[in-house]
Design a protein around this motif. Sequence first.
Motif, mmCIF file in Angstrom:
data_model
loop_
_atom_site.group_PDB
_atom_site.id
_atom_site.type_symbol
_atom_site.label_atom_id
_atom_site.label_comp_id
_atom_site.label_asym_id
_atom_site.label_seq_id
_atom_site.Cartn_x
_atom_site.Cartn_y
_atom_site.Cartn_z
ATOM 1 N N GLU A 8 0.838 -1.209 0.000
ATOM 2 C CA GLU A 8 0.000 0.000 0.000
ATOM 3 C C GLU A 8 0.866 1.250 0.000
ATOM 4 O O GLU A 8 0.593 2.207 -0.726
ATOM 5 C CB GLU A 8 -0.927 0.006 1.217
ATOM 6 C CG GLU A 8 -2.059 -0.992 1.129
ATOM 7 C CD GLU A 8 -2.933 -0.979 2.370
ATOM 8 O OE1 GLU A 8 -3.080 0.090 2.996
ATOM 9 O OE2 GLU A 8 -3.470 -2.047 2.707
ATOM 10 N N ILE A 11 2.465 1.755 -3.445
ATOM 11 C CA ILE A 11 1.485 2.236 -4.421
ATOM 12 C C ILE A 11 1.257 3.738 -4.251
ATOM 13 O O ILE A 11 1.231 4.489 -5.232
ATOM 14 C CB ILE A 11 0.170 1.455 -4.297
ATOM 15 C CG1 ILE A 11 0.390 -0.004 -4.743
ATOM 16 C CG2 ILE A 11 -0.951 2.108 -5.095
ATOM 17 C CD1 ILE A 11 -0.732 -0.946 -4.359
ATOM 18 N N TYR A 52 0.376 -6.124 -9.103
ATOM 19 C CA TYR A 52 -0.590 -5.026 -8.952
ATOM 20 C C TYR A 52 -0.617 -4.159 -10.210
ATOM 21 O O TYR A 52 -1.695 -3.875 -10.736
ATOM 22 C CB TYR A 52 -0.245 -4.173 -7.727
ATOM 23 C CG TYR A 52 -1.101 -2.944 -7.623
ATOM 24 C CD1 TYR A 52 -2.378 -3.017 -7.085
ATOM 25 C CD2 TYR A 52 -0.648 -1.717 -8.076
ATOM 26 C CE1 TYR A 52 -3.183 -1.889 -7.004
ATOM 27 C CE2 TYR A 52 -1.446 -0.584 -8.004
ATOM 28 C CZ TYR A 52 -2.716 -0.680 -7.474
ATOM 29 O OH TYR A 52 -3.513 0.439 -7.404
ATOM 30 N N LYS A 55 -2.225 -5.900 -13.142
ATOM 31 C CA LYS A 55 -3.645 -6.200 -12.984
ATOM 32 C C LYS A 55 -4.516 -4.938 -12.989
ATOM 33 O O LYS A 55 -5.577 -4.916 -13.584
ATOM 34 C CB LYS A 55 -3.828 -6.951 -11.663
ATOM 35 C CG LYS A 55 -5.164 -7.613 -11.486
ATOM 36 C CD LYS A 55 -5.070 -8.614 -10.358
ATOM 37 C CE LYS A 55 -6.060 -8.305 -9.286
ATOM 38 N NZ LYS A 55 -6.048 -9.255 -8.192
ATOM 39 N N GLU A 56 -4.044 -3.898 -12.327
ATOM 40 C CA GLU A 56 -4.811 -2.654 -12.202
ATOM 41 C C GLU A 56 -4.483 -1.722 -13.365
ATOM 42 O O GLU A 56 -3.462 -1.855 -14.007
ATOM 43 C CB GLU A 56 -4.477 -1.956 -10.879
ATOM 44 C CG GLU A 56 -4.766 -2.786 -9.652
ATOM 45 C CD GLU A 56 -6.230 -3.133 -9.482
ATOM 46 O OE1 GLU A 56 -7.084 -2.265 -9.745
ATOM 47 O OE2 GLU A 56 -6.523 -4.264 -9.081
ATOM 48 N N LYS A 57 -5.362 -0.775 -13.593
ATOM 49 C CA LYS A 57 -5.109 0.215 -14.643
ATOM 50 C C LYS A 57 -4.307 1.358 -14.031
ATOM 51 O O LYS A 57 -4.861 2.279 -13.452
ATOM 52 C CB LYS A 57 -6.415 0.717 -15.226
ATOM 53 C CG LYS A 57 -7.150 -0.377 -15.945
ATOM 54 C CD LYS A 57 -8.365 0.128 -16.658
ATOM 55 C CE LYS A 57 -9.066 -1.079 -17.231
ATOM 56 N NZ LYS A 57 -9.659 -0.905 -18.486
ATOM 57 N N THR A 58 -2.999 1.251 -14.147
ATOM 58 C CA THR A 58 -2.111 2.289 -13.632
ATOM 59 C C THR A 58 -1.366 2.906 -14.807
ATOM 60 O O THR A 58 -1.430 2.411 -15.923
ATOM 61 C CB THR A 58 -1.079 1.714 -12.637
ATOM 62 O OG1 THR A 58 -0.202 0.847 -13.348
ATOM 63 C CG2 THR A 58 -1.741 0.954 -11.508
#
Length: 77
Positions: A8, A11, A52, A55-58
């Motif tokens: 966390e 990120i 992460y 998988k995520e839209k970053t």
Amino acid sequence: MDVNELLEYAIIEAEKIIIDEVFLVKDLFKGYEWNRIPRKNRLLLGTLFLNYINKEKTFIIPIEKTSSGQQKYKKIK
């Protein structure tokens, strides 16, 4: 901190990276903080961070690895 808390934190810190900047996960922590994380947790954190961002839209993409095998990342638009 456990590994999920470290993830966390990483990120949140990654959001502060400027566009086109290349970085390593360890760059998201102060030197002494990174050195206090046990090696096994640093390895796990690297894996979790890569998973992460895949998988995520970053706006962060993985690029090549360093000669020591550390994953490099780049922030894009």
